[in-house]
Scaffold this motif. Structure first.
Motif, PDB file in Angstrom:
ATOM      1  N   VAL A 255      44.295  33.936 -79.828  1.00 57.18           N
ATOM      2  CA  VAL A 255      44.232  33.142 -78.604  1.00 57.18           C
ATOM      3  C   VAL A 255      45.624  33.045 -78.006  1.00 57.18           C
ATOM      4  O   VAL A 255      46.620  32.896 -78.731  1.00 57.18           O
ATOM      5  CB  VAL A 255      43.647  31.733 -78.874  1.00 57.18           C
ATOM      6  CG1 VAL A 255      44.486  30.967 -79.880  1.00 57.18           C
ATOM      7  CG2 VAL A 255      43.515  30.950 -77.578  1.00 57.18           C
ATOM      8  N   SER A 256      45.703  33.153 -76.695  1.00 58.76           N
ATOM      9  CA  SER A 256      46.982  33.085 -75.992  1.00 58.76           C
ATOM     10  C   SER A 256      46.971  31.896 -75.035  1.00 58.76           C
ATOM     11  O   SER A 256      46.007  31.692 -74.285  1.00 58.76           O
ATOM     12  CB  SER A 256      47.229  34.384 -75.201  1.00 58.76           C
ATOM     13  OG  SER A 256      48.443  34.305 -74.487  1.00 58.76           O
ATOM     14  N   LEU A 257      48.056  31.108 -75.055  1.00 58.12           N
ATOM     15  CA  LEU A 257      48.201  29.941 -74.189  1.00 58.12           C
ATOM     16  C   LEU A 257      49.430  30.134 -73.297  1.00 58.12           C
ATOM     17  O   LEU A 257      50.518  30.473 -73.798  1.00 58.12           O
ATOM     18  CB  LEU A 257      48.352  28.663 -75.012  1.00 58.12           C
ATOM     19  CG  LEU A 257      47.232  28.373 -76.016  1.00 58.12           C
ATOM     20  CD1 LEU A 257      47.690  28.768 -77.426  1.00 58.12           C
ATOM     21  CD2 LEU A 257      46.827  26.910 -75.997  1.00 58.12           C
ATOM     22  N   SER A 258      49.264  29.941 -71.988  1.00 57.17           N
ATOM     23  CA  SER A 258      50.344  30.194 -71.041  1.00 57.17           C
ATOM     24  C   SER A 258      50.509  29.018 -70.087  1.00 57.17           C
ATOM     25  O   SER A 258      49.521  28.429 -69.632  1.00 57.17           O
ATOM     26  CB  SER A 258      50.065  31.467 -70.226  1.00 57.17           C
ATOM     27  OG  SER A 258      49.928  32.593 -71.074  1.00 57.17           O
ATOM     28  N   CYS A 259      51.773  28.703 -69.791  1.00 60.40           N
ATOM     29  CA  CYS A 259      52.100  27.661 -68.822  1.00 60.40           C
ATOM     30  C   CYS A 259      52.322  28.313 -67.464  1.00 60.40           C
ATOM     31  O   CYS A 259      53.206  29.173 -67.323  1.00 60.40           O
ATOM     32  CB  CYS A 259      53.362  26.904 -69.242  1.00 60.40           C
ATOM     33  SG  CYS A 259      53.239  26.094 -70.851  1.00 60.40           S
ATOM     34  N   GLU A 260      51.539  27.921 -66.472  1.00 63.20           N
ATOM     35  CA  GLU A 260      51.622  28.506 -65.141  1.00 63.20           C
ATOM     36  C   GLU A 260      52.182  27.496 -64.152  1.00 63.20           C
ATOM     37  O   GLU A 260      51.630  26.405 -63.988  1.00 63.20           O
ATOM     38  CB  GLU A 260      50.243  28.989 -64.688  1.00 63.20           C
ATOM     39  CG  GLU A 260      49.676  30.125 -65.531  1.00 63.20           C
ATOM     40  CD  GLU A 260      48.351  30.619 -65.009  1.00 63.20           C
ATOM     41  OE1 GLU A 260      47.837  30.007 -64.046  1.00 63.20           O
ATOM     42  OE2 GLU A 260      47.823  31.613 -65.545  1.00 63.20           O
ATOM     43  N   ASP A 261      53.296  27.888 -63.512  1.00 72.97           N
ATOM     44  CA  ASP A 261      53.936  27.049 -62.500  1.00 72.97           C
ATOM     45  C   ASP A 261      54.590  27.974 -61.476  1.00 72.97           C
ATOM     46  O   ASP A 261      55.524  28.715 -61.809  1.00 72.97           O
ATOM     47  CB  ASP A 261      54.982  26.120 -63.130  1.00 72.97           C
ATOM     48  CG  ASP A 261      55.591  25.161 -62.127  1.00 72.97           C
ATOM     49  OD1 ASP A 261      55.164  25.168 -60.954  1.00 72.97           O
ATOM     50  OD2 ASP A 261      56.492  24.393 -62.504  1.00 72.97           O
ATOM     51  N   GLU A 262      54.105  27.938 -60.225  1.00 74.71           N
ATOM     52  CA  GLU A 262      54.632  28.824 -59.196  1.00 74.71           C
ATOM     53  C   GLU A 262      56.083  28.500 -58.850  1.00 74.71           C
ATOM     54  O   GLU A 262      56.879  29.393 -58.553  1.00 74.71           O
ATOM     55  CB  GLU A 262      53.767  28.732 -57.934  1.00 74.71           C
ATOM     56  CG  GLU A 262      52.338  29.215 -58.146  1.00 74.71           C
ATOM     57  CD  GLU A 262      51.504  29.095 -56.891  1.00 74.71           C
ATOM     58  OE1 GLU A 262      52.060  28.581 -55.896  1.00 74.71           O
ATOM     59  OE2 GLU A 262      50.338  29.507 -56.892  1.00 74.71           O
TER      60      GLU A 262
END
Length: 313
Positions: free
Chosen positions: A38-45
């Protein structure tokens, strides 16, 4: 000045309470099988870097992504072989600890059946599909679906779609496949259509989340307190100035009233306004000159009347 401080206060409050980052999970499911990746990513433009994935496992302590349980790559974290001990709450946190994302809940099942459901809150009015999956079966099998422990229906293909979800659809869901077993329960959260920040609604977890997730970051608290103190001091200062001006006006009024009283006793009245000055001059002239001369003019008339009466006699 007050308007500027108030505007700064509101901007700071908004920036402190709005989540601009969200945590995404791949595969997009709140449940996975043991040993799956499982991969967890933080997304912030606005700030793609500077985020760290942290977790609060059901059994263990709060920690950030490290070699003990994951592999960190920038603002992402990958768990190569997940185990039930990896079940818990996950979120993104900035490097300085001033900002955090909403939380997601991940369940790693050691059983043979899982329920694939959205890991993020579902928008009200959208459709959501729940899939009952076994670890060994290559095709979809019939499955029974439950909400909050109550039977909903049986789906022959093993997946159930809820059309136009509403707040009433929130709850704990699970499924059961005959001959294979039952899945763990997962909470499905529904967020309103007025939400403007992706992932800003926190799903209700099966376990208690870390307390500090619901506390405004310390840096924001300090900024807001300083601005609040400045606002209060400014208001108190303005009120003090207003009281001083009112006291000065009262002193001037008392002086004018005292001058009016003294002028009625024959004292000269200080000049204040043009209209009052004219009335005082005319009044003083009539009393001091005209009346005196009038009295002296009346006396000869009385004497003449007396002389006429004596002549007549």
């Amino acid at each position: 000045m007050e308007e500027d401080l108030l505007l700064l206060f509101l901007i700071s409050l908004l920036s402190c309470t709005t989540n601009q980052v969200r945590l995404t999970v791949s595969p997009s499911s709140s449940q996975i099988f043991k040993t799956e990746s499982v991969s967890l990513s933080c997304e912030d433009e606005d700030r793609p870097d500077g985020w760290t994935v942290r977790r609060n496992p059901t059994k263990g302590e709060v920690s950030q992504c490290n070699s003990t349980w994951g592999r960190s790559n920038g603002s992402s974290c990958t768990i190569e072989f997940a185990f039930p001990v990896d079940s818990g709450s996950y979120w993104c946190e900035s490097s300085d600890g001033s900002s955090i994302s909403s939380m997601i809940n991940l369940t790693v099942s050691g059983g043979s059946v899982i329920l694939q459901s959205p890991v993020l809150p579902v928008m009200e009015g959208d459709d959501v599909t729940l899939t009952c999956r076994t670890e060994t079966a290559t095709s979809n099998l019939p499955a029974d679906f439950y909400k909050d422990g109550s039977f909903i229906r049986t789906e022959p293909a093993g997946h159930m779609t809820i059309h136009h979800v509403s707040r009433s659809d929130e709850g704990q869901y699970k499924c059961n496949m005959s001959g294979h077993g039952e899945s763990p329960s997962s909470w499905i959260s529904v967020t309103g259509t007025t939400s403007t920040t992706p992932g800003s609604t926190t799903s209700t977890p099966p376990s208690d989340p870390p307390v500090f997730l619901f506390v405004v970051p310390p840096v924001c608290v300090v900024v807001l307190l300083v601005l609040l103190v400045l606002l209060v001091r400014r208001c108190v200062h303005r009120k003090h100035e207003a009281n001083q001006e009112e006291a000065q006006e009262d002193e001037v009024t008392d002086y004018i009233t005292s001058s009016d009283i003294n002028s009625n006793h024959g004292q000269q009245q200080p000049i204040r306004r043009s209209r009052d000055t004219y009335s005082v001059v005319v009044y003083s002239s009539v009393r001091s000159e005209d009346i005196s001369s009038g009295q002296s003019a009346c006396r000869p008339i009385r004497k003449r009347r007396n002389q006429k009466s004596s002549t007549a006699q």
